[in-house]
Motif scaffolding. Structure first.
Motif, PDB file in Angstrom:
ATOM      1  N   VAL A   1       0.842  -1.195   0.000  1.00 18.31           N
ATOM      2  CA  VAL A   1       0.000   0.000   0.000  1.00 18.31           C
ATOM      3  C   VAL A   1       0.878   1.246   0.000  1.00 18.31           C
ATOM      4  O   VAL A   1       1.927   1.271   0.658  1.00 18.31           O
ATOM      5  CB  VAL A   1      -0.927   0.014   1.236  1.00 18.31           C
ATOM      6  CG1 VAL A   1      -1.818   1.255   1.249  1.00 18.31           C
ATOM      7  CG2 VAL A   1      -1.766  -1.263   1.281  1.00 18.31           C
ATOM      8  N   MET A   2       0.475   2.276  -0.745  1.00 15.81           N
ATOM      9  CA  MET A   2       1.153   3.570  -0.696  1.00 15.81           C
ATOM     10  C   MET A   2       0.451   4.467   0.323  1.00 15.81           C
ATOM     11  O   MET A   2      -0.777   4.564   0.326  1.00 15.81           O
ATOM     12  CB  MET A   2       1.141   4.254  -2.065  1.00 15.81           C
ATOM     13  CG  MET A   2       1.857   5.604  -2.067  1.00 15.81           C
ATOM     14  SD  MET A   2       1.641   6.509  -3.631  1.00 15.81           S
ATOM     15  CE  MET A   2       2.717   5.574  -4.712  1.00 15.81           C
ATOM     16  N   VAL A   3       1.255   5.098   1.176  1.00 15.63           N
ATOM     17  CA  VAL A   3       0.740   5.909   2.287  1.00 15.63           C
ATOM     18  C   VAL A   3       1.390   7.284   2.214  1.00 15.63           C
ATOM     19  O   VAL A   3       2.532   7.417   1.760  1.00 15.63           O
ATOM     20  CB  VAL A   3       1.069   5.222   3.632  1.00 15.63           C
ATOM     21  CG1 VAL A   3       0.547   6.000   4.812  1.00 15.63           C
ATOM     22  CG2 VAL A   3       0.505   3.803   3.653  1.00 15.63           C
ATOM     23  N   ASP A   4       0.682   8.336   2.669  1.00 18.38           N
ATOM     24  CA  ASP A   4       1.288   9.671   2.634  1.00 18.38           C
ATOM     25  C   ASP A   4       2.021   9.982   3.929  1.00 18.38           C
ATOM     26  O   ASP A   4       2.066   9.164   4.855  1.00 18.38           O
ATOM     27  CB  ASP A   4       0.250  10.749   2.293  1.00 18.38           C
ATOM     28  CG  ASP A   4      -0.745  11.028   3.418  1.00 18.38           C
ATOM     29  OD1 ASP A   4      -0.543  10.570   4.561  1.00 18.38           O
ATOM     30  OD2 ASP A   4      -1.744  11.720   3.147  1.00 18.38           O
ATOM     31  N   THR A   5       2.595  11.164   4.002  1.00 12.77           N
ATOM     32  CA  THR A   5       3.448  11.534   5.124  1.00 12.77           C
ATOM     33  C   THR A   5       2.715  11.568   6.453  1.00 12.77           C
ATOM     34  O   THR A   5       3.325  11.491   7.515  1.00 12.77           O
ATOM     35  CB  THR A   5       4.104  12.901   4.856  1.00 12.77           C
ATOM     36  OG1 THR A   5       5.049  13.197   5.879  1.00 12.77           O
ATOM     37  CG2 THR A   5       3.063  14.005   4.798  1.00 12.77           C
ATOM     38  N   HIS A   6       1.391  11.670   6.399  1.00 10.35           N
ATOM     39  CA  HIS A   6       0.588  11.673   7.631  1.00 10.35           C
ATOM     40  C   HIS A   6       0.008  10.301   7.949  1.00 10.35           C
ATOM     41  O   HIS A   6      -0.774  10.162   8.895  1.00 10.35           O
ATOM     42  CB  HIS A   6      -0.537  12.698   7.519  1.00 10.35           C
ATOM     43  CG  HIS A   6      -0.045  14.092   7.281  1.00 10.35           C
ATOM     44  ND1 HIS A   6       0.687  14.790   8.207  1.00 10.35           N
ATOM     45  CD2 HIS A   6      -0.157  14.895   6.184  1.00 10.35           C
ATOM     46  CE1 HIS A   6       0.998  15.979   7.712  1.00 10.35           C
ATOM     47  NE2 HIS A   6       0.497  16.073   6.495  1.00 10.35           N
TER      48      HIS A   6
END
Length: 240
Positions: A68-73
């Motif tokens: 899964v790709m996740v953002d900085t938060h």
């Protein structure tokens, strides 16, 4: 920013494959714990996004398309599976504040056993395998329960400072690096070093570490032999 396109780009596809391989290899070596614990890799484009294994899959079954790709938060951006909240909080904090590219968090048994002791960590002058970590270890002496919010992940990251190996009291370990092959090799040998120490302690005999200067010299020698880490990971590609 096109998250979907970036996720399927060649470079990201290879990074996902390497991350999935590391998870399967960790399972083969007995470093996993059920469907818990997580590995992550930050994308090289400076966006703060990172790749993470999903919730609910055994490490032994994870493939590149499961990542899964996740953002900085810690918000999921692309992927067909959900992600676990403690993973997002711990990993996003370490990526953002400790500026680590690869973050491997496990409860692997021998390393975790040492976090339960008064010393909390490995003696990095005790065995040759342990000496590779000399001068690289931080101890987080405060266990605060599950990382159910962003503050706990940030606290762990600050406790790490500039170290790339962290022993988390009453919890487990974090191994970081700039590359997956180097970080995975460290994870494997960290557990081997901890296993040797636990076995030595179980004899009840006094332990005899090397002097600090020797440990530092061995650490430098091992750091210059990173080709071994790369060859190990290549061997895993052929067998796992």
């Amino acid at each position: 920013m096109n998250h979907e396109a970036d996720f399927h780009a060649d470079r990201c596809r290879q990074t996902r494959a390497d991350l999935a391989l590391a998870l399967r290899a960790a399972a083969r070596f007995g470093l996993s714990e059920g469907v818990c614990n997580h590995f992550s890799v930050e994308l090289a484009d400076g966006s703060g996004r990172f790749l993470l294994n999903p919730r609910g899959l055994l490490w032994s079954e994870v493939q590149a398309d499961d990542i899964v790709m996740v953002d900085t938060h810690g918000e999921a951006l692309v992927g067909r599976h959900p992600v676990e909240s403690t993973a997002m909080h711990i990993h996003s904090g370490i990526h953002r504040l400790a500026r680590q590219t690869v973050v491997l968090h496990t409860h692997m048994p021998y390393a975790t056993a040492l976090t339960l002791t008064q010393d909390r960590a490995l003696d990095t002058a005790l065995s040759q395998n342990a000496m590779r970590f000399h001068g690289r270890v931080a101890i987080d002496p405060h266990y605060n329960g599950l990382a159910l919010d962003q503050r706990e992940g940030e606290r762990i990251a600050r406790a790490m400072g500039s170290a790339d190996i962290a022993f988390l009291a009453n919890h487990g370990v974090v191994v970081c690096g700039a590359r997956m092959d180097h970080a995975f090799d460290d994870l494997y040998y960290l557990e081997r070093a901890c296993m040797a120490q636990v076995l030595a302690q179980s004899t009840g005999r006094p332990l005899q570490p090397a002097d600090a200067a020797t440990a530092a010299r061995v650490a430098s020698q091992m750091h210059s032999e990173r080709l071994q880490s790369e060859l190990f990971f290549e061997a895993l590609r052929r067998t796992v």
